[in-house]
Design a protein around this motif. Sequence first.
Motif, mmCIF file in Angstrom:
data_model
loop_
_atom_site.group_PDB
_atom_site.id
_atom_site.type_symbol
_atom_site.label_atom_id
_atom_site.label_comp_id
_atom_site.label_asym_id
_atom_site.label_seq_id
_atom_site.Cartn_x
_atom_site.Cartn_y
_atom_site.Cartn_z
ATOM 1 N N GLN A 1 0.822 -1.214 0.000
ATOM 2 C CA GLN A 1 0.000 0.000 0.000
ATOM 3 C C GLN A 1 0.858 1.266 0.000
ATOM 4 N N TYR A 2 2.096 1.146 0.421
ATOM 5 C CA TYR A 2 3.019 2.281 0.397
ATOM 6 C C TYR A 2 3.607 2.478 -0.996
ATOM 7 N N VAL A 3 4.002 1.403 -1.626
ATOM 8 C CA VAL A 3 4.667 1.483 -2.924
ATOM 9 C C VAL A 3 3.676 1.810 -4.049
ATOM 10 N N THR A 4 2.451 1.343 -3.942
ATOM 11 C CA THR A 4 1.470 1.538 -5.011
ATOM 12 C C THR A 4 1.285 3.004 -5.405
ATOM 13 N N PRO A 5 1.058 3.948 -4.469
ATOM 14 C CA PRO A 5 0.928 5.351 -4.886
ATOM 15 C C PRO A 5 2.198 5.918 -5.524
ATOM 16 N N ILE A 6 3.353 5.457 -5.053
ATOM 17 C CA ILE A 6 4.612 5.936 -5.635
ATOM 18 C C ILE A 6 4.705 5.495 -7.093
ATOM 19 N N VAL A 7 4.405 4.238 -7.337
ATOM 20 C CA VAL A 7 4.438 3.709 -8.706
ATOM 21 C C VAL A 7 3.380 4.398 -9.559
ATOM 22 N N CYS A 8 2.198 4.627 -9.011
ATOM 23 C CA CYS A 8 1.138 5.312 -9.764
ATOM 24 C C CYS A 8 1.561 6.723 -10.155
ATOM 25 N N LEU A 9 2.174 7.453 -9.215
ATOM 26 C CA LEU A 9 2.672 8.794 -9.535
ATOM 27 C C LEU A 9 3.768 8.740 -10.593
ATOM 28 N N TRP A 10 4.623 7.740 -10.502
ATOM 29 C CA TRP A 10 5.701 7.583 -11.484
ATOM 30 C C TRP A 10 5.117 7.303 -12.871
ATOM 31 N N LEU A 11 4.136 6.412 -12.941
ATOM 32 C CA LEU A 11 3.503 6.103 -14.227
ATOM 33 C C LEU A 11 2.734 7.305 -14.774
ATOM 34 N N LEU B 1 7.817 13.754 -9.910
ATOM 35 C CA LEU B 1 6.534 13.881 -9.205
ATOM 36 C C LEU B 1 6.473 13.026 -7.936
ATOM 37 N N PRO B 2 6.826 11.741 -7.995
ATOM 38 C CA PRO B 2 6.809 10.984 -6.745
ATOM 39 C C PRO B 2 7.806 11.517 -5.713
ATOM 40 N N THR B 3 8.946 12.002 -6.171
ATOM 41 C CA THR B 3 9.936 12.549 -5.239
ATOM 42 C C THR B 3 9.399 13.796 -4.547
ATOM 43 N N LEU B 4 8.743 14.669 -5.303
ATOM 44 C CA LEU B 4 8.165 15.872 -4.697
ATOM 45 C C LEU B 4 7.083 15.512 -3.678
ATOM 46 N N ALA B 5 6.253 14.533 -3.999
ATOM 47 C CA ALA B 5 5.219 14.096 -3.051
ATOM 48 C C ALA B 5 5.858 13.537 -1.782
ATOM 49 N N LEU B 6 6.895 12.729 -1.942
ATOM 50 C CA LEU B 6 7.569 12.143 -0.782
ATOM 51 C C LEU B 6 8.291 13.197 0.049
ATOM 52 N N VAL B 7 8.839 14.211 -0.588
ATOM 53 C CA VAL B 7 9.481 15.310 0.152
ATOM 54 C C VAL B 7 8.432 16.053 0.979
ATOM 55 N N GLN B 8 7.265 16.288 0.404
ATOM 56 C CA GLN B 8 6.190 16.953 1.147
ATOM 57 C C GLN B 8 5.767 16.124 2.355
ATOM 58 N N ILE B 9 5.629 14.822 2.156
ATOM 59 C CA ILE B 9 5.248 13.929 3.250
ATOM 60 C C ILE B 9 6.333 13.906 4.322
ATOM 61 N N TYR B 10 7.586 13.812 3.904
ATOM 62 C CA TYR B 10 8.696 13.784 4.863
ATOM 63 C C TYR B 10 8.730 15.076 5.678
ATOM 64 N N THR B 11 8.575 16.200 5.004
ATOM 65 C CA THR B 11 8.612 17.492 5.687
ATOM 66 C C THR B 11 7.503 17.596 6.732
ATOM 67 N N GLY B 12 6.307 17.164 6.373
ATOM 68 C CA GLY B 12 5.196 17.210 7.314
ATOM 69 C C GLY B 12 5.422 16.333 8.527
ATOM 70 N N TRP B 13 5.833 15.071 8.296
ATOM 71 C CA TRP B 13 6.074 14.155 9.419
ATOM 72 C C TRP B 13 7.258 14.619 10.270
ATOM 73 N N TYR B 14 8.295 15.150 9.632
ATOM 74 C CA TYR B 14 9.460 15.636 10.379
ATOM 75 C C TYR B 14 9.061 16.796 11.298
ATOM 76 N N HIS B 15 8.238 17.695 10.776
ATOM 77 C CA HIS B 15 7.786 18.848 11.563
ATOM 78 C C HIS B 15 7.017 18.391 12.806
ATOM 79 N N VAL B 16 6.094 17.449 12.614
ATOM 80 C CA VAL B 16 5.308 16.961 13.748
ATOM 81 C C VAL B 16 6.201 16.209 14.733
ATOM 82 N N CYS B 17 7.119 15.405 14.231
ATOM 83 C CA CYS B 17 8.046 14.672 15.098
ATOM 84 C C CYS B 17 8.877 15.649 15.926
#
Length: 171
Positions: A44-54, A88-104
């Motif tokens: 379930q984690y890899v599927t959106p990444i692959v979808c964004l890549w495609l 595109l997948p890298t930008l999405a993952l950077v946004q997710i990382y930034t959000g989780w890092y901020h909360v952490c």
Amino acid sequence: MNGDTKKSSISARCPVPVDQIPIKQYESMSESWFYSWVGRSLRQYVTPIVCLWLLSWAVTGPMAAASFAPAKMPPQFVISASLGALLLPTLALVQIYTGWYHVCDRLAQQAVPYEESGWYDGQTWQKPEEVYNRDCLVADYQIKPILHRLQKTFAIICGTIAFGLVTWQFI
């Protein structure tokens, strides 16, 4: 003192607006469709990444074809389109990382900065010991594994880019 009374007394003493309380930010992100998929099963984690890549291939494929005719230079076409589609997948993952890092980071802080009504009236709230301990546990056992998974993903993306660039030199 039971848990409900203790919890309500802590909430009553907390001057931080509800949407800026670190544990509430964590709960909100955990329920968000965008931020929550990183904590799901590997598939379930890899599927959106692959979808964004495609999906990115719809843009990068024609751009790569304009530079490298697929019939004449298929390796160059595939490598350039594939690497470009990683954006595109890298930008999405950077946004997710930034959000989780901020909360952490906010969960792991003993003192939490907050704003009552705007940027000009910032305050700091010193967490009580039990709140600080709870928040640190959430940061360590709930968010840090997510950040670690994202870091591994970034390493895989960097490795893919490096492999593509090295391969490019030999074609």
